[in-house]
Design an enzyme around this catalytic site. Structure first.
Site, PDB file in Angstrom:
ATOM      1  N   SER A 182       0.825  -1.213   0.000  1.00 35.28           N
ATOM      2  CA  SER A 182       0.000   0.000   0.000  1.00 35.28           C
ATOM      3  C   SER A 182       0.855   1.257   0.000  1.00 35.28           C
ATOM      4  O   SER A 182       1.949   1.287   0.578  1.00 35.28           O
ATOM      5  CB  SER A 182      -0.870  -0.008   1.254  1.00 35.28           C
TER       6      SER A 182
ATOM      7  N   TYR B 169      -1.683   0.195  10.232  1.00 36.23           N
ATOM      8  CA  TYR B 169      -1.946  -0.592   9.028  1.00 36.23           C
ATOM      9  C   TYR B 169      -0.784  -0.466   8.030  1.00 36.23           C
ATOM     10  O   TYR B 169      -0.261  -1.459   7.530  1.00 36.23           O
ATOM     11  CB  TYR B 169      -3.262  -0.131   8.383  1.00 36.23           C
TER      12      TYR B 169
ATOM     13  N   LYS C  30       2.177  -3.355   6.509  1.00 38.73           N
ATOM     14  CA  LYS C  30       2.571  -3.630   5.113  1.00 38.73           C
ATOM     15  C   LYS C  30       4.083  -3.478   4.940  1.00 38.73           C
ATOM     16  O   LYS C  30       4.728  -4.276   4.259  1.00 38.73           O
ATOM     17  CB  LYS C  30       1.831  -2.693   4.155  1.00 38.73           C
TER      18      LYS C  30
HETATM   19  C1  UD1 Z   1      -7.235   4.916   3.203  1.00 36.74           C
HETATM   20  C2  UD1 Z   1      -6.051   4.712   4.089  1.00 36.74           C
HETATM   21  C3  UD1 Z   1      -5.009   3.931   3.365  1.00 36.74           C
HETATM   22  C4  UD1 Z   1      -5.582   2.607   2.870  1.00 36.74           C
HETATM   23  C5  UD1 Z   1      -6.765   2.893   1.990  1.00 36.74           C
HETATM   24  C6  UD1 Z   1      -7.346   1.537   1.598  1.00 36.74           C
HETATM   25  C7  UD1 Z   1      -5.773   6.624   5.643  1.00 36.74           C
HETATM   26  C8  UD1 Z   1      -5.001   7.874   5.947  1.00 36.74           C
HETATM   27  N1  UD1 Z   1      -5.472   5.982   4.507  1.00 36.74           N
HETATM   28  O1  UD1 Z   1      -6.833   5.785   2.141  1.00 36.74           O
HETATM   29  O2  UD1 Z   1      -3.939   3.661   4.234  1.00 36.74           O
HETATM   30  O3  UD1 Z   1      -4.618   1.898   2.123  1.00 36.74           O
HETATM   31  O4  UD1 Z   1      -7.709   3.685   2.701  1.00 36.74           O
HETATM   32  O5  UD1 Z   1      -8.611   1.324   1.913  1.00 36.74           O
HETATM   33  O6  UD1 Z   1      -6.655   6.235   6.371  1.00 36.74           O
HETATM   34  N2  UD1 Z   1     -13.246  11.158   2.546  1.00 36.74           N
HETATM   35  C9  UD1 Z   1     -14.322  11.976   2.869  1.00 36.74           C
HETATM   36  N3  UD1 Z   1     -15.436  11.406   3.420  1.00 36.74           N
HETATM   37  C10 UD1 Z   1     -15.543  10.067   3.660  1.00 36.74           C
HETATM   38  C11 UD1 Z   1     -14.442   9.228   3.323  1.00 36.74           C
HETATM   39  C12 UD1 Z   1     -13.312   9.816   2.773  1.00 36.74           C
HETATM   40  O7  UD1 Z   1     -14.270  13.207   2.674  1.00 36.74           O
HETATM   41  O8  UD1 Z   1     -16.574   9.615   4.179  1.00 36.74           O
HETATM   42  C13 UD1 Z   1     -12.045  11.747   1.923  1.00 36.74           C
HETATM   43  C14 UD1 Z   1     -10.758  11.576   2.712  1.00 36.74           C
HETATM   44  O9  UD1 Z   1     -10.567  12.630   3.611  1.00 36.74           O
HETATM   45  C15 UD1 Z   1      -9.719  11.536   1.593  1.00 36.74           C
HETATM   46  C16 UD1 Z   1     -10.467  10.888   0.419  1.00 36.74           C
HETATM   47  O10 UD1 Z   1     -11.842  11.060   0.707  1.00 36.74           O
HETATM   48  O11 UD1 Z   1      -9.359  12.847   1.221  1.00 36.74           O
HETATM   49  C17 UD1 Z   1     -10.164   9.410   0.269  1.00 36.74           C
HETATM   50  O12 UD1 Z   1     -10.378   8.755   1.506  1.00 36.74           O
HETATM   51  P1  UD1 Z   1     -10.402   7.149   1.643  1.00 36.74           P
HETATM   52  O13 UD1 Z   1     -11.242   6.559   0.575  1.00 36.74           O
HETATM   53  O14 UD1 Z   1     -10.745   6.816   3.048  1.00 36.74           O
HETATM   54  O15 UD1 Z   1      -8.924   6.724   1.295  1.00 36.74           O
HETATM   55  P2  UD1 Z   1      -7.540   7.166   1.967  1.00 36.74           P
HETATM   56  O16 UD1 Z   1      -7.738   7.809   3.259  1.00 36.74           O
HETATM   57  O17 UD1 Z   1      -6.780   7.920   0.929  1.00 36.74           O
END
Ligand code: UD1
Length: 321
Positions: A116, A140, A144
């Site tokens: 990851s 997490y 990895k």
């Molecule tokens: C997350 C994990 C990452 C993991 C990946 C796999 C973190 C910091 N990173 O990535 O380690 O490998 O998931 O599943 O936790 N967002 C919203 N609202 C929501 C959900 C997300 O605004 O309800 C935003 C987040 O702030 C971010 C983007 O959407 O900017 C992507 O979020 P997400 O899909 O959770 O992925 P990551 O955080 O990038």
């Protein structure tokens, strides 16, 4: 080739299975079905129910004889890994060691790891290449990185070949609609947007709009799961034919913001998708974008499905059912 996919019934694993089967490899799937989808296990593959923590059952299946294993059996919720690290130590680290040791015992020479971008932590520069320092910000991501290091040791000590594939944000579904398993209680952006579109949850919470990005919301590199799948096939071929190890990023090399994902989802679904701005989520960096030039150069890999249109339309096609 005979390839065993550990965690092969999960979201990424089922797409990986499809690619190996399509080119005529003999595919085994080992999964405990804790989050996997029985309905997506293709009849062309052989299914072995089992847990990676059950070393005896695992050994039985590894002893059948495989040219390569692809290890995708892991927990992946970064937030949960900070409140329940034990779950991640046991499954992700102990489970991986069981597989590595089992491979050595049963003379399996080739190992592909689902790793990851979380191994990098807060980006020191963008795009992130494989030379970027590895300082995971959540446990997490540390699990990895720890598995990558174990693979390096076992490669040096026991001659195991490995490929570590550092995924950015996996998204989308098979464009022919063959894979339809959806995650339960998702925390990732796109599944949450889909549930909000369906009214399964009230609204999308946008975690902050004051980041230093083009519209203030978080930017990520979303890579289509079928492109990831292709990366696994190419990685297996690379380590088998070259007898060499490989650590590569798999990302689209372009960023999409939360608002861009939301707007595209509204367009594709024709639904309103209620959303509100809330506080930032702790630990979220502003932007993460991959450099994938190493994978392109060494593997001849190139994303084909990772446009925002394809990612959202293939996902909506599954969710709207
Ligand atoms: C997350 C994990 C990452 C993991 C990946 C796999 C973190 C910091 N990173 O990535 O380690 O490998 O998931 O599943 O936790 N967002 C919203 N609202 C929501 C959900 C997300 O605004 O309800 C935003 C987040 O702030 C971010 C983007 O959407 O900017 C992507 O979020 P997400 O899909 O959770 O992925 P990551 O955080 O990038």
């Amino acid at each position: 080739m005979r390839v065993l996919l550990l965690g092969g019934a999960g979201y990424i694993g089922t797409h990986v299975a499809l690619d190996f089967i399509e080119r005529g490899d003999s595919v085994g799937i080992y999964d405990n079905l804790s989050s996997g989808f029985m309905k997506n296990i293709l009849p062309e593959s052989t299914f072995y129910q089992g847990d990676i923590l059950d070393a005896a059952r695992l050994g039985e299946v590894l002893s059948i004889g495989w040219d390569a294993v692809v290890h995708l059996a892991a927990f992946k919720a970064a937030g949960e890994s900070m409140t329940n690290p034990e779950k991640y130590s046991i499954n992700n680290i102990t489970g991986s060691l069981n597989i590595i040791i089992g491979c050595i015992k049963h003379n399996i020479k080739n190992f592909v790891l689902s790793s990851s971008a979380a191994v990098y932590g807060e980006p020191a520069y963008i795009p992130i290449d494989e030379k970027h320092p590895t300082n995971p910000e959540n446990y997490y991501g540390y699990t990895k990185l720890a598995i990558e290091r174990h693979l390096e040791w076992y490669s040096n000590l026991k001659g195991l070949n490995y490929a570590s594939l550092r995924y950015f944000n996996a998204a989308g579904y098979d464009s022919n609609g063959r894979m339809t398993g959806i995650e339960r209680d998702p925390a990732n952006l796109i599944p949450v947007v889909m549930e909000a579109a369906l009214g399964k949850r009230k609204l999308l919470k946008i975690f902050g709009n004051d980041y230093d990005t083009r519209d203030g919301t978080g930017v990520r590199d979303y890579i289509h799961v079928s492109d990831l799948a292709d990366g696994h096939v190419k990685a297996v071929d690379y380590i088998v034919s070259k007898n060499k190890n490989l650590t590569v990023n798999l990302g689209s090399e372009h960023g999409l913001s939360v608002l861009e994902i939301l707007n595209e989802s509204r367009k594709v679904s024709g639904r309103e998708i209620p959303a509100e701005i809330t506080a930032r989520r702790p630990g979220d960096p502003a932007g993460l974008i991959a450099s994938s030039s190493k994978a392109k150069k060494l593997l001849g890999w190139k994303p084909k499905y990772s446009s925002i249109e394809t990612i959202i339309s293939t996902t909506w096609a599954v969710y709207k059912q």
